[in-house]
Design a protein around this motif. Structure first.
Motif, mmCIF file in Angstrom:
data_model
loop_
_atom_site.group_PDB
_atom_site.id
_atom_site.type_symbol
_atom_site.label_atom_id
_atom_site.label_comp_id
_atom_site.label_asym_id
_atom_site.label_seq_id
_atom_site.Cartn_x
_atom_site.Cartn_y
_atom_site.Cartn_z
ATOM 1 N N THR A 107 104.978 -7.518 17.645
ATOM 2 C CA THR A 107 104.978 -6.209 16.655
ATOM 3 C C THR A 107 106.860 -6.149 16.147
ATOM 4 N N SER A 108 107.232 -5.742 17.570
ATOM 5 C CA SER A 108 108.841 -5.934 17.779
ATOM 6 C C SER A 108 109.123 -7.910 17.188
ATOM 7 N N ASN A 109 108.987 -8.414 17.609
ATOM 8 C CA ASN A 109 109.648 -10.010 17.667
ATOM 9 C C ASN A 109 109.463 -10.168 15.900
ATOM 10 N N ALA A 110 107.832 -10.092 15.050
ATOM 11 C CA ALA A 110 107.749 -10.387 13.871
ATOM 12 C C ALA A 110 109.120 -9.667 12.809
ATOM 13 N N VAL A 111 109.636 -8.944 13.135
ATOM 14 C CA VAL A 111 110.609 -7.657 12.518
ATOM 15 C C VAL A 111 111.719 -9.058 12.728
ATOM 16 N N ARG A 112 111.602 -9.230 13.871
ATOM 17 C CA ARG A 112 113.242 -9.565 13.993
ATOM 18 C C ARG A 112 112.873 -10.852 13.731
ATOM 19 N N GLN A 113 111.720 -11.620 13.721
ATOM 20 C CA GLN A 113 111.882 -13.234 12.589
ATOM 21 C C GLN A 113 111.727 -12.617 11.218
ATOM 22 N N CYS A 114 112.043 -11.524 10.341
ATOM 23 C CA CYS A 114 112.556 -11.713 9.790
ATOM 24 C C CYS A 114 113.678 -10.734 9.268
ATOM 25 N N GLY A 115 114.719 -10.929 9.968
ATOM 26 C CA GLY A 115 115.678 -11.180 10.505
ATOM 27 C C GLY A 115 116.178 -9.330 10.410
ATOM 28 N N ALA A 116 114.876 -8.391 10.119
ATOM 29 C CA ALA A 116 115.043 -6.522 10.084
ATOM 30 C C ALA A 116 115.383 -6.573 11.527
ATOM 31 N N VAL A 117 115.526 -4.975 11.626
ATOM 32 C CA VAL A 117 115.973 -4.382 12.987
ATOM 33 C C VAL A 117 114.532 -3.291 13.200
ATOM 34 N N PRO A 118 114.218 -3.434 14.075
ATOM 35 C CA PRO A 118 112.645 -2.860 14.433
ATOM 36 C C PRO A 118 113.480 -1.201 15.067
ATOM 37 N N ILE A 119 112.676 0.104 14.460
ATOM 38 C CA ILE A 119 113.440 1.454 14.540
ATOM 39 C C ILE A 119 112.400 1.976 15.336
ATOM 40 N N PRO A 120 112.030 2.512 16.593
ATOM 41 C CA PRO A 120 111.529 2.901 17.231
ATOM 42 C C PRO A 120 110.386 4.076 17.063
ATOM 43 N N VAL A 121 109.773 4.210 16.586
ATOM 44 C CA VAL A 121 108.965 6.048 16.335
ATOM 45 C C VAL A 121 107.306 6.119 17.664
ATOM 46 N N ASP A 122 107.797 7.493 17.759
ATOM 47 C CA ASP A 122 106.926 7.714 19.400
ATOM 48 C C ASP A 122 105.719 7.879 18.737
ATOM 49 N N VAL A 123 104.563 8.523 19.159
ATOM 50 C CA VAL A 123 103.754 8.149 19.702
ATOM 51 C C VAL A 123 102.849 9.784 19.486
ATOM 52 N N ASP A 124 101.857 9.285 18.491
ATOM 53 C CA ASP A 124 101.039 11.184 19.372
ATOM 54 C C ASP A 124 100.176 11.369 21.123
ATOM 55 N N PRO A 125 99.958 12.030 21.099
ATOM 56 C CA PRO A 125 100.127 12.095 22.602
ATOM 57 C C PRO A 125 98.511 11.534 22.534
ATOM 58 N N HIS A 126 97.534 11.730 21.853
ATOM 59 C CA HIS A 126 96.565 12.163 22.370
ATOM 60 C C HIS A 126 95.669 10.713 21.993
ATOM 61 N N THR A 127 96.034 10.434 20.690
ATOM 62 C CA THR A 127 95.495 8.986 20.012
ATOM 63 C C THR A 127 96.242 7.660 21.119
ATOM 64 N N PHE A 128 97.001 7.855 20.712
ATOM 65 C CA PHE A 128 98.208 6.837 21.518
ATOM 66 C C PHE A 128 98.713 5.826 20.048
ATOM 67 N N CYS A 129 98.384 6.416 19.063
ATOM 68 C CA CYS A 129 98.595 5.494 18.307
ATOM 69 C C CYS A 129 99.961 6.250 17.271
ATOM 70 N N VAL A 130 100.794 5.439 16.814
ATOM 71 C CA VAL A 130 102.841 6.196 16.235
ATOM 72 C C VAL A 130 102.020 7.777 15.349
ATOM 73 N N ASP A 131 102.825 8.671 15.459
ATOM 74 C CA ASP A 131 102.638 10.016 15.218
ATOM 75 C C ASP A 131 103.395 10.711 13.692
ATOM 76 N N PRO A 132 102.785 10.748 12.338
ATOM 77 C CA PRO A 132 103.890 10.363 11.045
ATOM 78 C C PRO A 132 104.119 11.491 11.345
ATOM 79 N N ASP A 133 104.487 12.944 12.067
ATOM 80 C CA ASP A 133 104.960 13.843 11.617
ATOM 81 C C ASP A 133 106.509 12.940 12.712
#
Length: 407
Positions: A107-133
Motif C-alpha cells: 500500500t505504501s510502496n504504491a504511493v511511493r512509486q507514484c512519487g507521492a508521500v504516504p501519511i499513516p493514519v491509525d486504525v479502529d481497535p475493533h475492526t483493525f481498519c482505518v478509522d475515519p475519525d
C-alpha cells in the motif's frame, strides 16, 4: 504458568493438538485445466491489443458484474493496480496520500512509486481498519487522496470515510486486495462509487499465482485506464498512443484461471464466514485472545486472514514469537500481523514531509496500530475452508498454548 502445562506443549515434546493438514491452497479442478487448454489451443496468449473478446475481457466483465461495478480492468498484479488507481485518481509527485498505519507494505510502496508521500493514519481497535475519525487529524495541506485498506477482508467504515472525503475534496481509492467478494450493506465493493483494486497473488482468496484488477466507478473511465495500462494505446485497438505509460497487461492464461476461481468464490466466502463465526464463539471462552471485530454493515467478509489479538501484557517474558512458535508446533498454521508501515525501511525510502516526521511521532499518533502490530496474529484463509473440527483444533491449540504460557 505450571511446569506440567509447559512440558505438555508440543514445542517441548508433548503431543500436538493437530497432525492433519488444513485444506490445500490454491484450490482448483478441471475448470482451470480446461481454461488453460482453451487458451493454449487458441494461439492467443496475450490478446490485449485486439478489440475482439478474449479471456481477459471476459474476466473483466464477470469480475465487474460479481462486484456490482460498471467496469473492471485486469492488470499484472495488485501493486500495479494500486499504482494505476492512484494515477487515475489524480495523485501526482509530491502529493500526500493518507494510508492506514496497519497495512501490508505494498500500500505504501504504491504511493511511493507514484512519487507521492504516504501519511499513516491509525486504525479502529475493533475492526483493525482505518478509522475515519483519525483522517482529519492526519491530513496535511498536500493530501489529495486516501487509500482505504479492507484489512483481512473486512470492509472499512466506507460511510464515514466517504462523508469525510466528500467534505474535504479528497479522492478515495479502496485497496481491496484482501476483500474479494466482500459486501457492504448487502452490496459489492464496486457499488461504493470509488476505484477499488485487487490482487490475485498465490495466497489470495482467488489466485492465478499473480495478477490484479481495478473496479472502475464508471464506464467512461475505462478508455483512460486501458491506455494507461497498455503503453498508452487506445482501447479500440487503433495505432494511436494517447499517453506515456507502462505495460500492466494481464495475460490470457492468468485470466482463464481467474474465471474459474471466480466461479467458486461465493461458496468459499460463505464457508469461511461460517467457520469464522464458529471460531469467534469458541475463542470467546479463552482468556488472553480477542478476534477482529465485525461492523454489522460488512455483510460478507471473505476472511483473507482470521485476525486475532493476543493480550499484550507481559507474562514472565513470554513474547508473541514464543506463542506463535508454540501454536505452529501444535499443528496450527499461523503468522504474525505486519508491524505498522512506518516501522519498515521501505516506508522511508523517498522524501518525507513534514520534516520532523519520525517513527516515534507516528507511533504516538497510532497507538492502536502499535498494539496490533506487536500482538496480533493471523490464520490464513484456507484454515477456514474445512469443517468445524478444524476451527475446534485452532481453539483447542490456543487454549492449550495460552493457558500454559500466559496464566
Amino acid at each position: 504458568m505450571t511446569r506440567t502445562a509447559v512440558h505438555e506443549l508440543a514445542v517441548n515434546g508433548g503431543k500436538p493438538v493437530r497432525t492433519k493438514p488444513f485444506p490445500a491452497w490454491p484450490s482448483y479442478d478441471d475448470t482451470e485445466r480446461q481454461g488453460l487448454l482453451r487458451v493454449l489451443e487458441s494461439g492467443m496468449w496475450g490478446g490485449r491489443r485486439k478489440p475482439s473478446p478474449t479471456e481477459v475481457t471476459a474476466f473483466e466483465r464477470e469480475f465487474a458484474e460479481f462486484h456490482e461495478a460498471p467496469a473492471a480492468l485486469a492488470v499484472t498484479n495488485g501493486t500495479h493496480a494500486l499504482q494505476l488507481a492512484l494515477d487515475l485518481a489524480g495523485v501526482r509527485p509530491g502529493d500526500h496520500v493518507l494510508v492506514p498505519a496497519l497495512t501490508p507494505i505494498p500500500t505504501s510502496n504504491a504511493v511511493r512509486q507514484c512519487g507521492a508521500v504516504p501519511i499513516p493514519v491509525d486504525v479502529d481497535p475493533h475492526t483493525f481498519c482505518v478509522d475515519p475519525d483519525r483522517l482529519a487529524q492526519a491530513r496535511t495541506d498536500r493530501v489529495t487522496a486516501v487509500v482505504v485498506v479492507h484489512l483481512s477482508g473486512h470492509i472499512a467504515d466506507m460511510d464515514g470515510i466517504l462523508r469525510w472525503a466528500d467534505r474535504s475534496g479528497v479522492a478515495v481509492v479502496q485497496d481491496a486486495a484482501h476483500a474479494h467478494g466482500a459486501l457492504w450493506k448487502g452490496h459489492g465493493i464496486g457499488a461504493l462509487g470509488t476505484i477499488a483494486t485487487f490482487s490475485f497473488m498465490q495466497s489470495k482468496v482467488m489466485t492465478a499465482g499473480e495478477g490484479g484488477a481495478l473496479l472502475l466507478p464508471n464506464g467512461d473511465l475505462y478508455p483512460e485506464a486501458f491506455a494507461r495500462h497498455c503503453l498508452g494505446r487506445a482501447h479500440d485497438g487503433g495505432p494511436r498512443f494517447l499517453t506515456a505509460s507502462s505495460n500492466y497487461r494481464m495475460g490470457e492464461f492468468a485470466a482463464a484461471v481467474l474465471r474459474a476461481q471466480l466461479g467458486r468464490l461465493a461458496e468459499q466466502n460463505r464457508r469461511r464466514d461460517q467457520r469464522w463465526r464458529e471460531l469467534v464463539e469458541l475463542v470467546a471462552r479463552i482468556p488472553g485472545v480477542t478476534p477482529q471485530g465485525r461492523d454489522p454493515r460488512c455483510t460478507v467478509d471473505p476472511h483473507y486472514v482470521a485476525a486475532l489479538e493476543l493480550d499484550g501484557e507481559p507474562h514472565d517474558g513470554v513474547s508473541r514469537d514464543t506463542i506463535v512458535a508454540a501454536l505452529r508446533a501444535e499443528g496450527i498454521t499461523v503468522n504474525l500481523m505486519n508491524p505498522p508501515i512506518y516501522r519498515l525501511p521501505a516506508f522511508w525510502d523517498g522524501p518525507v514531509y513534514p520534516r520532523d516526521a519520525d517513527v516515534h511521532r507516528f507511533a504516538e499518533a497510532c497507538p492502536h496500530s502499535e498494539r496490533l502490530g506487536a500482538w496480533a496474529i493471523n490464520l490464513p484463509h484456507w484454515t477456514l475452508l474445512g469443517d468445524h473440527r478444524d476451527v475446534q483444533d485452532i481453539a483447542d491449540a490456543l487454549a492449550k498454548v495460552l493457558g500454559a504460557l500466559m496464566s
